[in-house]
Write a protein that holds these residues in place. Sequence first.
Motif, PDB file in Angstrom:
ATOM      1  N   SER A   1       0.814  -1.218   0.000  1.00 27.41           N
ATOM      2  CA  SER A   1       0.000   0.000   0.000  1.00 27.41           C
ATOM      3  C   SER A   1       0.846   1.266   0.000  1.00 27.41           C
ATOM      4  O   SER A   1       0.381   2.332  -0.395  1.00 27.41           O
ATOM      5  CB  SER A   1      -0.941   0.000   1.205  1.00 27.41           C
ATOM      6  OG  SER A   1      -0.228  -0.223   2.405  1.00 27.41           O
ATOM      7  N   LYS A   2       2.101   1.166   0.442  1.00 28.44           N
ATOM      8  CA  LYS A   2       2.952   2.355   0.486  1.00 28.44           C
ATOM      9  C   LYS A   2       3.337   2.854  -0.898  1.00 28.44           C
ATOM     10  O   LYS A   2       3.821   3.965  -1.055  1.00 28.44           O
ATOM     11  CB  LYS A   2       4.218   2.070   1.296  1.00 28.44           C
ATOM     12  CG  LYS A   2       3.976   1.971   2.800  1.00 28.44           C
ATOM     13  CD  LYS A   2       5.272   1.910   3.560  1.00 28.44           C
ATOM     14  CE  LYS A   2       5.033   1.888   5.059  1.00 28.44           C
ATOM     15  NZ  LYS A   2       6.295   1.884   5.828  1.00 28.44           N
ATOM     16  N   GLN A   3       3.115   2.028  -1.933  1.00 29.61           N
ATOM     17  CA  GLN A   3       3.486   2.440  -3.285  1.00 29.61           C
ATOM     18  C   GLN A   3       2.372   3.188  -4.004  1.00 29.61           C
ATOM     19  O   GLN A   3       2.540   3.604  -5.142  1.00 29.61           O
ATOM     20  CB  GLN A   3       3.879   1.204  -4.105  1.00 29.61           C
ATOM     21  CG  GLN A   3       5.289   0.707  -3.844  1.00 29.61           C
ATOM     22  CD  GLN A   3       5.416   0.071  -2.477  1.00 29.61           C
ATOM     23  OE1 GLN A   3       4.612  -0.772  -2.112  1.00 29.61           O
ATOM     24  NE2 GLN A   3       6.416   0.478  -1.715  1.00 29.61           N
ATOM     25  N   SER A   4       1.210   3.366  -3.394  1.00 32.16           N
ATOM     26  CA  SER A   4       0.106   4.044  -4.064  1.00 32.16           C
ATOM     27  C   SER A   4       0.263   5.554  -3.947  1.00 32.16           C
ATOM     28  O   SER A   4       1.122   6.066  -3.228  1.00 32.16           O
ATOM     29  CB  SER A   4      -1.233   3.598  -3.483  1.00 32.16           C
ATOM     30  OG  SER A   4      -1.320   3.939  -2.121  1.00 32.16           O
ATOM     31  N   ALA A   5      -0.619   6.286  -4.656  1.00 31.28           N
ATOM     32  CA  ALA A   5      -0.476   7.740  -4.728  1.00 31.28           C
ATOM     33  C   ALA A   5      -0.850   8.424  -3.420  1.00 31.28           C
ATOM     34  O   ALA A   5      -0.249   9.423  -3.046  1.00 31.28           O
ATOM     35  CB  ALA A   5      -1.358   8.283  -5.865  1.00 31.28           C
ATOM     36  N   ALA A   6      -1.859   7.882  -2.736  1.00 28.29           N
ATOM     37  CA  ALA A   6      -2.366   8.555  -1.550  1.00 28.29           C
ATOM     38  C   ALA A   6      -1.287   8.771  -0.485  1.00 28.29           C
ATOM     39  O   ALA A   6      -1.178   9.874   0.060  1.00 28.29           O
ATOM     40  CB  ALA A   6      -3.551   7.786  -0.975  1.00 28.29           C
ATOM     41  N   PRO A   7      -0.458   7.765  -0.147  1.00 29.37           N
ATOM     42  CA  PRO A   7       0.573   8.022   0.864  1.00 29.37           C
ATOM     43  C   PRO A   7       1.547   9.122   0.485  1.00 29.37           C
ATOM     44  O   PRO A   7       2.019   9.855   1.350  1.00 29.37           O
ATOM     45  CB  PRO A   7       1.286   6.662   0.981  1.00 29.37           C
ATOM     46  CG  PRO A   7       0.275   5.671   0.550  1.00 29.37           C
ATOM     47  CD  PRO A   7      -0.505   6.355  -0.537  1.00 29.37           C
ATOM     48  N   VAL A   8       1.859   9.246  -0.800  1.00 32.63           N
ATOM     49  CA  VAL A   8       2.776  10.298  -1.235  1.00 32.63           C
ATOM     50  C   VAL A   8       2.171  11.674  -0.968  1.00 32.63           C
ATOM     51  O   VAL A   8       2.821  12.574  -0.416  1.00 32.63           O
ATOM     52  CB  VAL A   8       3.105  10.136  -2.734  1.00 32.63           C
ATOM     53  CG1 VAL A   8       3.997  11.288  -3.209  1.00 32.63           C
ATOM     54  CG2 VAL A   8       3.787   8.797  -2.991  1.00 32.63           C
ATOM     55  N   PHE A   9       0.912  11.851  -1.357  1.00 32.82           N
ATOM     56  CA  PHE A   9       0.226  13.119  -1.119  1.00 32.82           C
ATOM     57  C   PHE A   9       0.105  13.402   0.376  1.00 32.82           C
ATOM     58  O   PHE A   9       0.343  14.512   0.845  1.00 32.82           O
ATOM     59  CB  PHE A   9      -1.156  13.077  -1.767  1.00 32.82           C
ATOM     60  CG  PHE A   9      -2.030  14.252  -1.423  1.00 32.82           C
ATOM     61  CD1 PHE A   9      -1.830  15.481  -2.031  1.00 32.82           C
ATOM     62  CD2 PHE A   9      -3.044  14.132  -0.495  1.00 32.82           C
ATOM     63  CE1 PHE A   9      -2.627  16.566  -1.724  1.00 32.82           C
ATOM     64  CE2 PHE A   9      -3.858  15.216  -0.179  1.00 32.82           C
ATOM     65  CZ  PHE A   9      -3.642  16.435  -0.796  1.00 32.82           C
ATOM     66  N   MET A  10      -0.265  12.398   1.148  1.00 32.54           N
ATOM     67  CA  MET A  10      -0.452  12.585   2.581  1.00 32.54           C
ATOM     68  C   MET A  10       0.874  12.881   3.273  1.00 32.54           C
ATOM     69  O   MET A  10       0.926  13.647   4.248  1.00 32.54           O
ATOM     70  CB  MET A  10      -1.107  11.339   3.173  1.00 32.54           C
ATOM     71  CG  MET A  10      -2.490  11.034   2.620  1.00 32.54           C
ATOM     72  SD  MET A  10      -3.735  12.209   3.151  1.00 32.54           S
ATOM     73  CE  MET A  10      -4.038  11.628   4.811  1.00 32.54           C
ATOM     74  N   LEU A  11       1.959  12.286   2.784  1.00 30.72           N
ATOM     75  CA  LEU A  11       3.272  12.588   3.351  1.00 30.72           C
ATOM     76  C   LEU A  11       3.650  14.036   3.078  1.00 30.72           C
ATOM     77  O   LEU A  11       4.279  14.702   3.909  1.00 30.72           O
ATOM     78  CB  LEU A  11       4.317  11.634   2.784  1.00 30.72           C
ATOM     79  CG  LEU A  11       5.721  11.719   3.404  1.00 30.72           C
ATOM     80  CD1 LEU A  11       5.665  11.447   4.899  1.00 30.72           C
ATOM     81  CD2 LEU A  11       6.666  10.733   2.724  1.00 30.72           C
ATOM     82  N   ASP A  12       3.257  14.551   1.903  1.00 33.32           N
ATOM     83  CA  ASP A  12       3.485  15.970   1.612  1.00 33.32           C
ATOM     84  C   ASP A  12       2.734  16.852   2.609  1.00 33.32           C
ATOM     85  O   ASP A  12       3.266  17.851   3.099  1.00 33.32           O
ATOM     86  CB  ASP A  12       3.043  16.294   0.181  1.00 33.32           C
ATOM     87  CG  ASP A  12       3.930  15.639  -0.867  1.00 33.32           C
ATOM     88  OD1 ASP A  12       5.066  15.277  -0.520  1.00 33.32           O
ATOM     89  OD2 ASP A  12       3.483  15.469  -2.006  1.00 33.32           O
ATOM     90  N   LEU A  13       1.486  16.488   2.909  1.00 35.18           N
ATOM     91  CA  LEU A  13       0.723  17.231   3.910  1.00 35.18           C
ATOM     92  C   LEU A  13       1.402  17.159   5.270  1.00 35.18           C
ATOM     93  O   LEU A  13       1.513  18.158   5.983  1.00 35.18           O
ATOM     94  CB  LEU A  13      -0.700  16.677   4.017  1.00 35.18           C
ATOM     95  CG  LEU A  13      -1.662  16.921   2.861  1.00 35.18           C
ATOM     96  CD1 LEU A  13      -3.010  16.281   3.155  1.00 35.18           C
ATOM     97  CD2 LEU A  13      -1.849  18.416   2.592  1.00 35.18           C
TER      98      LEU A  13
END
Length: 384
Positions: A65-77
Amino acid sequence: HKQSVSFQSHLNANSCAPITGVSGCSSAVAPSCPGRLRSQERRDIQREILSILGLPHRPRPYLGSKQSAAPVFMLDLYNIISTDAQLPGYPYYRAPMVTPMDSRFLDDADTVMSFTNLVDQDRDLLVRQQAREFRFDLSRIPEGEAITAAELRICKDFIHEHNDNETFRVLVYQILQKPLNKLFSPLMLLGQRTVWASEDGWLVFDLTTASNLWLVKPEQNLGLHLLVEDSHGSRSPELSGLVTGSGPRNKQPFLVVFFKANEVRLRSIRSDEPRRDEGSGVCSRRELYVSFKDLGWQDWIIAPEGYSAYYCEGECAFPLNSYMNATNHAIVQTLVHFINPDLVPKPCCAPTQLHGISVLYFDDSSNVILKKYRNMVVRACGCH
């Protein structure tokens, strides 16, 4: 005076680390041990911290699941609001996926959740219609949280084989009813964007109204319908550069929802004066690091790996100087204790200011949650 403490040093340095809270006059210390936390002690610590985080059990997200787009965006937040991200070596930045509007939403939110699409896009009917559908399960939204904003985010890649000046429209509809037949579903337009063929980035659609409706009436959450139109009519979303099903995991569509609890707004407590560490025996803030990694939680907590919680320790002896942040009551109590030690005890060294941290983690469904937690870090100590 500082005492560097972490679960890592506890496990590897043959020592017993103090486990402290932020209230009361004394710290709770782990029982004497020969070298490492016993299994029961580890479970007790995990249970207590999960309770503080408001979680009934340890989440176990899906692998990958860490490879999906949502974690990247949420990590930016997370990097925008994280205190650690503003320290030297962690420059404050606004990532390309995060818009100024997202930052304003974040200021007012105490929780942010992302949801992945549950609809299989490989169905023959959708391919023939050149339409795509999305549905997001909002049933895991905590009770007492009000939706302040919601966004559907779809990745748009650059199209090399098209004229750069070509444009088309991306339309997002709410499905109002289950299909009356195999060819038609009643729809309501929620938003549209005119997109250049050469455009590259994330398309954002406001779904705040629809998400609030789904929260109140879950039975009306029948999903979303996406169409792409050009001057000749409907066209394939994939040929338009939209990533809607196939393609890299880190470009898959997702829904991000901002919440605010129906109570006092979360605020960080900031000290008006810089912290002063006086003599080792004087009431002051001491070092204490809590490591999520050492608790074995690195598979579901994305960030941080741990945080500096600190604790208060030291004497509140006569006279109480100004830097000791003593209350008027503590000053009087100290005077009485100085005159008659058997009559009343000394004041306690305890936190006078605390502030929060932000934690980014997966739930059991691999949704990504960014949540602010109050009163997790000792900002200043004083005599009470």
